[in-house]
Design an enzyme around this catalytic site. Structure first.
Site, PDB file in Angstrom:
ATOM      1  CE1 TYR A 248     -14.592  -2.431  65.292  1.00  0.00           C
ATOM      2  CE2 TYR A 248     -14.821  -4.605  64.326  1.00  0.00           C
ATOM      3  CZ  TYR A 248     -14.360  -3.804  65.338  1.00  0.00           C
ATOM      4  OH  TYR A 248     -13.680  -4.349  66.389  1.00  0.00           O
TER       5      TYR A 248
ATOM      6  CE  LYS B 160     -17.032  -2.452  67.655  1.00  0.00           C
ATOM      7  NZ  LYS B 160     -16.815  -3.908  67.528  1.00  0.00           N
TER       8      LYS B 160
END
Length: 293
Positions: A137, A165
């Protein structure tokens, strides 16, 4: 795609607190159920929306278990396990896997600025201790670390780091990932205002808190993209754009809780130092929601 259990709209539940600032697990389960039955394709507890850094280890574990118990395998679960130290991140990742999570999400949290090699070592160590896939992320606004496309490419060389992400707000990152890594790269958008652009750039999914308030519109955007109906996708996206921008600008936990209350749903309380929206901000959100309903 190997070890990629997510596609579509991955919803972030809030972590509600009672009047004594204790985590309200029954309410958390109820709010998670709302996300499932309203069409979300995955559930991702313990992210920014779930105020993960404000929770104790025991609270994180209770939320993880509550998520697995509530979803009952109906949709895949993506549990946030990030921590300042690699050892603690490993601990939470192993707990999530044992509890039944389908994957874990890790953001490089740091007080000192980490080098690329330190970040790679961090992910590699966690990956070596679990068998479920990891979503890396990138969100420089919350972590203070901006993982470059080159670094993300290195992370994907770790066997069970299978997803990225991207929340930097830079759509070029997504184009780069697709160009450099091919059609099979599993990347996900975490920047609400870029939802449409990210899908057209090839994002496999959208990680968002918005389904707490406007699930039908979120799912409709994904469906329109899947059908190749770009005109419909644009129409649906622009309809929800003001709300997406508002909840990001005002802070996801406080904005989502206020929105739930406006919709007549119990949203619980916040944990200090977070405070509710002001009366003026709440009225602004009411006006936005009124137009959408």
């Amino acid at each position: 795609m190997k070890n990629v259990p997510f596609k579509g709209v991955i919803a972030y539940p809030i972590t509600p607190f009672d009047e004594n600032e204790k985590v309200d697990i029954p309410l958390f389960k109820k709010l998670t159920e709302r996300l499932i039955v309203s069409g979300s394709h995955g559930i991702a507890p313990l992210g920014s929306t779930g105020v993960m850094p404000y929770l104790s280890d025991e609270e994180k574990e209770a939320v993880t278990e509550a998520t697995i118990e509530q979803t009952q395998g109906r949709v895949p679960t993506l549990v946030g396990v990030s921590n300042l130290t690699t050892d603690k991140t490993v601990h939470h990742a192993k707990f999530a896997e044992k509890a039944g999570a389908d994957a874990v999400m890790i953001i490089p949290m740091s007080y000192w600025k980490l080098t690329d090699d330190e970040i790679v070592s961090h992910y590699d160590t966690v990956a070596s201790k679990i068998s479920i896939p990891i979503m890396a992320y990138n969100n420089p606004a919350t972590s203070g670390v901006d993982m470059s496309p080159a670094l993300l490419k290195r992370l994907l060389e770790i066997p069970n780091v299978t997803m990225i992400k991207e929340s930097s707000g830079d759509i070029q990152r997504m184009h780069y990932l697709r160009k450099e890594l091919g059609e099979d790269v599993a990347f996900y958008n975490g920047s609400n205002p870029l939802a449409l652009a990210a899908f057209t750039a090839g994002a496999r999914g959208w990680c968002t808190a918005a389904p707490n308030l406007i699930p039908e519109l979120n799912v409709a955007l994904y469906n329109a993209v899947e059908e190749g109906n770009i005109e419909k996708a644009q129409e649906v996206f622009y309809k929800q754009f003001d709300l997406l921008k508002f909840i990001v600008n005002k802070g996801l936990p406080r904005a989502v809780k206020a929105g739930l209350n406006i919709l007549g749903e119990e949203g619980g309380n916040l944990r200090n130092p977070l405070k509710p929206l002001t009366a003026e901000e709440t009225q602004e959100l009411k006006n936005i929601i009124k137009i959408l309903n």
